[in-house]
Design an enzyme around this catalytic site. Structure first.
Site, PDB file in Angstrom:
ATOM      1  N   GLY A  55     -13.652  -1.437  -7.535  1.00 13.32           N
ATOM      2  CA  GLY A  55     -14.986  -0.875  -7.275  1.00 13.32           C
ATOM      3  C   GLY A  55     -15.097   0.003  -6.046  1.00 13.32           C
ATOM      4  N   GLY A  56     -13.965   0.613  -5.586  1.00 12.21           N
ATOM      5  CA  GLY A  56     -14.045   1.477  -4.411  1.00 12.21           C
ATOM      6  C   GLY A  56     -14.576   0.675  -3.225  1.00 12.21           C
ATOM      7  NE  ARG A  60      -4.210   1.695   0.809  1.00 13.44           N
ATOM      8  CZ  ARG A  60      -5.212   1.899  -0.031  1.00 13.44           C
ATOM      9  NH1 ARG A  60      -5.188   1.401  -1.255  1.00 13.44           N
ATOM     10  NH2 ARG A  60      -6.267   2.583   0.364  1.00 13.44           N
ATOM     11  CD  GLU A  88      -4.679   4.029  -3.313  1.00 11.06           C
ATOM     12  OE1 GLU A  88      -5.870   3.754  -3.112  1.00 11.06           O
ATOM     13  OE2 GLU A  88      -4.121   3.867  -4.405  1.00 11.06           O
ATOM     14  CB  THR A 138      -9.110  -0.775  -8.100  1.00  9.39           C
ATOM     15  OG1 THR A 138      -9.063   0.410  -7.318  1.00  9.39           O
ATOM     16  CG2 THR A 138      -8.402  -1.875  -7.406  1.00  9.39           C
ATOM     17  CB  SER A 183     -12.739  -1.027  -0.008  1.00  7.94           C
ATOM     18  OG  SER A 183     -13.154   0.085   0.726  1.00  7.94           O
TER      19      SER A 183
END
Ligand code: GLY
Length: 597
Positions: free
Chosen positions: A504-505, A130, A456, A419, A484
């Site tokens: 998809g958030g 991340r 991000e 994403t 998520s």
């Protein structure tokens, strides 16, 4: 007629996939720009995979399989697997091509989470690649001079939102741990396609058209996506020599060539000099970046263990909470046509999202009741709230067990979908599930060295406190924004049986949970499970997928007390079932396929 040319076949496959998706698909990729007549030839295997998707049946294989969001990326991975490479090797090849052909969704300038089942040891683990907040970032980064949150796109577009990228380090770490193929060879397809060009897909062209104003703000981005001021059109051949050069550096120097040297200097310059909205990313942030290995989070569901990425992702915890609350309800008997089943799924999801909003963030920075959140006794207690006949009138976070008092306020962060998800099984029995992102479509819109930089940091809460109580997902230097992303491997009796995930958030969580229910409870194969029209509830409003049979539930859900909204729900689920061979499913809402041998 569908021909064997890439844009046409993809459009045909999407349109034929299911009549219920025809309208939504057209909306996704429209308007289609003029084509200059150049097209991408497809192999017989890719045509067969597109046809399987169009026919709504899984792709079958015996030895290895790869499923991802673009046929060129999937082919790159398939080549590596066919030559004896591992799932980690293939992932590197897939990711570097995705960064070229699907640049709006993921790439070297972003971050990713990887879940790995290691066949030799029988062990599951996860890698956290991340992005991190720069050392200069302050908790009020996304607030104006009055302490009010910035408008979302004022924060997103420019340097302010750019976190330290994690994807290049993750590629290297996965290859170092689990790779067998020589590293430089994994970049060959990406370099060749960037040098020789690839055909702009309908989806990429449509998204450029929609985002043209934002892409036009920065010269390097505008030159690439809007040459001569016009958006790239579907069917245009596009080269990216800068990206080819970046890949050559990575191939020869490894991730060090990205986190130091000229590429790093260019990233820092691009972020810090972004016109109108400079950010604080520094060379030190890049030099200090590290991938973190973390324990997987597994939640029991039926006869399965559903395993995925823990904090800083909320994915596995929230999917696990939803499924854990539903475990005592006989969804199999109710079936997918039952409004009662969707009431339970929707309200279980709302309860899980309430906990997510209060408790979930980067657990390296805040104390989190991680185990308590998926404790079966806690979830059974929460599930009792579902013992009613209508929609819950009030939804509040619960009190999971923890070893000291927690006092967090509810979160206020916004996540919009972009994403990409990659699922791979190799010939050695290893399984990889990786979700990868630059956050919003086209990320920060800043581009350097042929790739886009992420936004991000806008996955953090824009507010730091609510009524004087701190928010767990507030910005702090070095912290990773809550995600998520839900890369998942489902285990049964100690063996992997399903790899799945989606873009998809924050709706990723609903897409993944629904597909697992469809597969585990409703007996659907992986293609049916990912294609099943979506119904998603996070915060109260029940989103039903417009133009699909899901809209048929709107009245019934309304009568149960839900507010209902019909809208596009553009997931990008890619799944592989590992039982009696390999069975691959690719989301008909996107351009991907599954290939295997
Ligand atoms: N930016 C998407 C996610 O991490 O969930």
């Amino acid at each position: 007629m569908c021909s064997n040319w890439f844009p046409t076949v993809v459009a045909c496959a999407l349109t034929l996939a299911s009549p219920v998706f025809a309208q939504q698909t057209a909306d996704d990729v429209a308007p289609e720009g003029a084509s200059d007549g150049q097209v991408q030839a497809l192999t017989d295997e890719v045509i067969a995979a597109l046809k399987a998707k169009a026919d709504g049946v899984p792709v079958k294989a015996e030895t290895w399989m790869v499923a991802a969001a673009n046929p060129l990326a999937v082919e790159a991975g398939a080549k590596v697997l066919a030559a004896g490479g591992t799932a980690a090797d293939a992932m590197v090849a897939v990711q570097v091509v995705l960064g070229l052909v699907e640049p709006q969704s993921s790439g070297l300038g972003g971050g990713a989470f990887l879940v790995w089942y290691d066949a030799a040891s029988g062990r599951l683990t996860t890698l956290d690649g991340r992005e991190t907040a720069p050392r200069e970032a302050s908790p009020t980064l996304f607030q104006d001079e009055n302490g009010e949150p910035l408008k979302f796109f004022d924060a997103v577009v420019g340097g302010l939102s750019v976190g330290t990228p994690g994807t290049p380090a993750l590629l290297e770490e996965a290859h170092r741990r689990w790779g067998r193929s020589p590293w430089p060879g994994l970049f060959e397809d990406g370099i060749r396609l960037a040098d020789e060009g690839f055909v702009v897909s309908p989806r990429l062209a449509g998204l450029i058209q929609v985002d043209a104003d934002r892409l036009a703000r920065f010269p390097e981005t505008a030159n690439y996506f809007l040459p001569d001021g016009e958006p790239l059109a579907q069917g245009q051949r596009l080269t990216n020599p800068d990206y080819a050069e970046t890949l050559r550096v990575l191939a020869s120097e490894g991730a060090a060539g990205f986190y130091g040297g000229e590429i790093a200097a260019d990233i820092v310059r691009t972020v810090r000099n972004a016109p109108g909205n400079p950010g604080g990313l520094s060379g030190v942030d890049l030099a200090l970046y590290q991938v973190i290995e973390r324990e997987p989070i597994c939640a029991a569901y039926r006869s399965y263990e559903v395993c995925g990425m823990g904090p800083p992702s909320s994915g596995a915890l929230t999917v696990g909470q939803i499924l854990g609350m539903l475990d005592s309800y006989d969804l199999a008997a109710m079936g997918p046509e039952s409004a009662e089943a969707w009431r339970l799924i929707g309200d279980a999801s709302r309860l899980a999202f309430a906990d997510r909003g209060r408790y979930m963030a980067d657990s390296d920075f805040i104390p989190m009741p991680t185990r308590g959140l998926i404790d079966p006794a806690y979830l059974a207690e929460r599930a009792e709230l579902l013992n009613d006949t209508g929609a819950l009138t009030e939804v509040a976070p619960g009190n999971p067990e923890f070893d000291h008092a927690l006092n967090w306020a509810d979160d206020a962060s916004i996540e919009l979908p972009s994403t990409s998800h990659i699922s791979i099984v190799d010939a050695y029995g290893n399984v990889l599930s990786m979700t990868t992102t630059i956050e919003n479509g086209f990320g920060s819109r800043l581009m350097t060295n042929g790739f886009l930089l992420n936004n991000e940091l806008t996955d953090f809460s824009f507010r730091t406190h609510r009524d004087g109580v701190p928010i767990a997902n507030r910005i702090e230097p070095g912290k990773r924004p809550r995600s998520s992303m839900s890369p998942t491997i489902v285990m049964q009796d100690g063996s992997p049986v399903l790899a799945i995930g989606s873009p998809g958030g924050s709706r990723i969580i609903g897409y993944v949970a629904k597909s697992i229910i469809a597969w585990a409870d409703w007996g659907m194969d992986v293609q049916q499970a990912v294609a099943l029209p979506h119904l998603v509830n996070r915060f109260g409003t029940y989103d039903v997928e417009v133009g699909t049979s899901a809209e048929g539930f709107a009245d019934m859900l309304g009568e149960l007390g839900f507010e209902v909204n019909a809208r596009d729900l553009t997931s990008g689920l890619h799944a592989i079932e590992i039982r009696d061979g390999l069975h691959g499913g690719a989301d008909p809402r996107r351009e991907g396929i599954a290939l295997g041998e």
